[in-house]
Scaffold this motif. Structure first.
Motif, PDB file in Angstrom:
ATOM      1  N   LYS A 101       2.311   2.963 -11.106  1.00  0.00           N
ATOM      2  CA  LYS A 101       2.390   4.041 -11.326  1.00  0.00           C
ATOM      3  C   LYS A 101       3.476   3.966 -12.957  1.00  0.00           C
ATOM      4  N   PRO A 102       2.655   5.585 -12.755  1.00  0.00           N
ATOM      5  CA  PRO A 102       3.100   5.174 -14.705  1.00  0.00           C
ATOM      6  C   PRO A 102       5.068   4.723 -14.537  1.00  0.00           C
ATOM      7  N   SER A 103       6.357   5.690 -13.468  1.00  0.00           N
ATOM      8  CA  SER A 103       7.592   5.526 -14.697  1.00  0.00           C
ATOM      9  C   SER A 103       8.152   5.278 -13.123  1.00  0.00           C
ATOM     10  N   ALA A 104       8.605   3.574 -13.178  1.00  0.00           N
ATOM     11  CA  ALA A 104       9.511   3.151 -12.456  1.00  0.00           C
ATOM     12  C   ALA A 104      10.531   4.525 -11.411  1.00  0.00           C
ATOM     13  N   HIS A 105      10.682   4.407 -10.274  1.00  0.00           N
ATOM     14  CA  HIS A 105      12.567   4.398 -10.303  1.00  0.00           C
ATOM     15  C   HIS A 105      12.806   3.389  -9.550  1.00  0.00           C
ATOM     16  N   MET A 106      14.083   3.583  -9.119  1.00  0.00           N
ATOM     17  CA  MET A 106      14.683   3.449  -8.766  1.00  0.00           C
ATOM     18  C   MET A 106      14.703   2.627  -7.199  1.00  0.00           C
ATOM     19  N   SER A 107      14.114   3.824  -6.758  1.00  0.00           N
ATOM     20  CA  SER A 107      13.983   3.779  -5.202  1.00  0.00           C
ATOM     21  C   SER A 107      12.722   2.965  -5.217  1.00  0.00           C
ATOM     22  N   ASP A 108      11.635   2.730  -5.931  1.00  0.00           N
ATOM     23  CA  ASP A 108      10.908   2.126  -5.623  1.00  0.00           C
ATOM     24  C   ASP A 108      10.359   0.661  -5.529  1.00  0.00           C
ATOM     25  N   ALA A 109      12.352   0.041  -5.928  1.00  0.00           N
ATOM     26  CA  ALA A 109      12.637  -1.286  -5.488  1.00  0.00           C
ATOM     27  C   ALA A 109      12.088  -2.252  -3.983  1.00  0.00           C
ATOM     28  N   ALA A 110      10.925  -2.232  -3.811  1.00  0.00           N
ATOM     29  CA  ALA A 110      10.847  -2.771  -1.781  1.00  0.00           C
ATOM     30  C   ALA A 110       9.818  -3.723  -2.264  1.00  0.00           C
ATOM     31  N   GLU A 111       8.918  -4.458  -0.909  1.00  0.00           N
ATOM     32  CA  GLU A 111       7.949  -5.169  -1.270  1.00  0.00           C
ATOM     33  C   GLU A 111       6.973  -4.789  -0.835  1.00  0.00           C
ATOM     34  N   TYR A 112       5.916  -4.939  -1.955  1.00  0.00           N
ATOM     35  CA  TYR A 112       4.525  -4.299  -1.358  1.00  0.00           C
ATOM     36  C   TYR A 112       3.310  -5.185  -1.201  1.00  0.00           C
ATOM     37  N   PHE A 113       2.434  -4.444  -0.195  1.00  0.00           N
ATOM     38  CA  PHE A 113       1.350  -5.404   0.214  1.00  0.00           C
ATOM     39  C   PHE A 113       0.208  -4.982  -0.051  1.00  0.00           C
ATOM     40  N   CYS A 114      -0.926  -6.242  -0.810  1.00  0.00           N
ATOM     41  CA  CYS A 114      -2.256  -5.271   0.120  1.00  0.00           C
ATOM     42  C   CYS A 114      -3.348  -5.658   0.569  1.00  0.00           C
ATOM     43  N   ALA A 115      -3.641  -4.995   1.406  1.00  0.00           N
ATOM     44  CA  ALA A 115      -4.137  -5.480   2.667  1.00  0.00           C
ATOM     45  C   ALA A 115      -5.655  -5.202   2.694  1.00  0.00           C
ATOM     46  N   VAL A 116      -7.037  -6.123   3.303  1.00  0.00           N
ATOM     47  CA  VAL A 116      -7.682  -5.506   3.125  1.00  0.00           C
ATOM     48  C   VAL A 116      -8.547  -5.632   4.507  1.00  0.00           C
ATOM     49  N   LYS A 117      -9.590  -4.298   5.091  1.00  0.00           N
ATOM     50  CA  LYS A 117      -9.953  -4.433   6.436  1.00  0.00           C
ATOM     51  C   LYS A 117     -11.580  -4.618   6.487  1.00  0.00           C
ATOM     52  N   PRO A 118     -11.777  -6.451   7.034  1.00  0.00           N
ATOM     53  CA  PRO A 118     -13.058  -5.821   6.801  1.00  0.00           C
ATOM     54  C   PRO A 118     -14.074  -5.424   8.409  1.00  0.00           C
ATOM     55  N   SER A 119     -15.303  -5.713   8.389  1.00  0.00           N
ATOM     56  CA  SER A 119     -15.481  -5.002   9.659  1.00  0.00           C
ATOM     57  C   SER A 119     -15.224  -5.031  11.062  1.00  0.00           C
ATOM     58  N   THR A 120     -14.341  -5.452  11.328  1.00  0.00           N
ATOM     59  CA  THR A 120     -13.309  -5.583  12.280  1.00  0.00           C
ATOM     60  C   THR A 120     -12.242  -4.869  11.797  1.00  0.00           C
ATOM     61  N   ASN A 121     -11.184  -4.603  12.706  1.00  0.00           N
ATOM     62  CA  ASN A 121     -10.530  -3.850  12.461  1.00  0.00           C
ATOM     63  C   ASN A 121      -9.099  -4.108  12.546  1.00  0.00           C
ATOM     64  N   LYS A 122      -9.019  -5.627  12.200  1.00  0.00           N
ATOM     65  CA  LYS A 122      -7.958  -6.295  11.804  1.00  0.00           C
ATOM     66  C   LYS A 122      -7.518  -6.063  10.336  1.00  0.00           C
ATOM     67  N   LEU A 123      -6.059  -5.608   9.854  1.00  0.00           N
ATOM     68  CA  LEU A 123      -5.836  -6.109   8.551  1.00  0.00           C
ATOM     69  C   LEU A 123      -5.421  -7.215   7.854  1.00  0.00           C
ATOM     70  N   ILE A 124      -5.485  -7.673   6.869  1.00  0.00           N
ATOM     71  CA  ILE A 124      -5.740  -9.350   6.208  1.00  0.00           C
ATOM     72  C   ILE A 124      -5.304  -8.445   5.298  1.00  0.00           C
ATOM     73  N   PHE A 125      -3.598  -9.575   5.144  1.00  0.00           N
ATOM     74  CA  PHE A 125      -2.747  -8.969   4.257  1.00  0.00           C
ATOM     75  C   PHE A 125      -2.433  -9.902   3.380  1.00  0.00           C
ATOM     76  N   GLY A 126      -1.972  -9.713   2.095  1.00  0.00           N
ATOM     77  CA  GLY A 126      -2.220 -11.009   1.006  1.00  0.00           C
ATOM     78  C   GLY A 126      -0.605 -11.489   0.931  1.00  0.00           C
ATOM     79  N   THR A 127       0.491 -12.008   0.164  1.00  0.00           N
ATOM     80  CA  THR A 127       1.612 -12.574   0.836  1.00  0.00           C
ATOM     81  C   THR A 127       2.065 -11.632   0.137  1.00  0.00           C
ATOM     82  N   GLY A 128       2.143 -10.338  -0.501  1.00  0.00           N
ATOM     83  CA  GLY A 128       3.409  -9.406  -1.119  1.00  0.00           C
ATOM     84  C   GLY A 128       3.889  -9.802  -2.122  1.00  0.00           C
TER      85      GLY A 128
END
Lengths: 112, 116
Positions: free
Chosen positions: A78-105
């Motif tokens: 994001k080019p310019s952070a805002h105070m409201s962006d403070a949060a936890e962010y998770f990346c996830a992948v979905k292989p051929s199955t329907n379940k999401l595999i998350f990172g640790t955040g």
């Protein structure tokens, strides 16, 4: 097995500065890729996703991510952070199955 | 419209007790998912349903964990004989279609389970 690595469990930026949250995945085939955000006391909310087509994906609140197959990465920016962006962010992948595999955040702090 | 709801939001129980966690998906959503999130970790898949059929339960850690969705709507995750290691946030999600890998999963607020 599929896996997701998020480098940096805590990231701190100043308000107005660039936000870069890193995500790398391991997959034998290009997966579907997602970024979710979790605000305090709320559920996970989808920021953006990559399925097929354009590798630069735009999401809500000014965030975007680029799928780079050669680097097996899907970093969130994001080019310019805002105070409201403070949060936890998770990346996830979905292989051929329907379940999401998350990172640790990654917990993003935005300093005034 | 209403999102995914979960109840209770917080549950404190004693070791050895059974608990039932409820998830009410978005109306019309076919698929329903359960995840567990330990402190400092990302959510981990437990199980999912298409309509009332349990499609994948490979993430359930042992036979104390079970889930059902008898009418294809509300789902219950049951943990029998709870142990302290079961303490976590339990998250439910739903998605519109069955078998679509590109569908967005919409998450509820979660149930924070604490086993004393």
């Amino acid at each position: 097995a599929q896996s997701v690595t998020q480098l940096g469990s805590h990231v701190s930026v100043s308000e107005g500065a660039l936000v870069l949250l890193r995500c790398n995945y391991s997959s034998s085939v290009p997966p579907y890729l997602f970024w979710y955000v979790q605000y305090p006391n709320q559920g996970l909310q989808l920021l953006l996703k990559y399925t097929t087509g354009a590798t630069l994906v735009k999401g809500i609140n000014g965030f975007e991510a680029e799928f780079k197959k050669s680097e097996t990465s899907f970093h969130l920016t994001k080019p310019s952070a805002h105070m409201s962006d403070a949060a936890e962010y998770f990346c996830a992948v979905k292989p051929s199955t329907n379940k999401l595999i998350f990172g640790t955040g990654t917990l993003l702090a935005v300093q005034p | 419209g209403a999102g995914v709801s979960q109840s209770p939001r917080y549950k404190v129980t004693k070791r050895g007790q059974d608990v039932a966690l409820r998830c009410d998906p978005i109306s019309g959503h076919v698929s329903l998912y359960w995840y567990r999130q330990a402190l400092g970790q990302g959510p981990e898949f437990l199980t999912y349903f298409n309509y009332e059929a349990q499609q994948d339960k490979s993430g359930l850690p042992n036979d104390r964990f079970s889930a059902e969705r008898p009418e294809g709507s509300i789902s219950t995750l049951t943990i029998q004989r709870t142990e302290q290691r079961d303490s976590a946030m339990y998250r439910c999600a739903s998605s519109l279609s069955a078998g679509s890998s590109t569908d967005t999963q919409y998450f509820g607020p979660g149930t924070r389970l604490t086993v004393l």
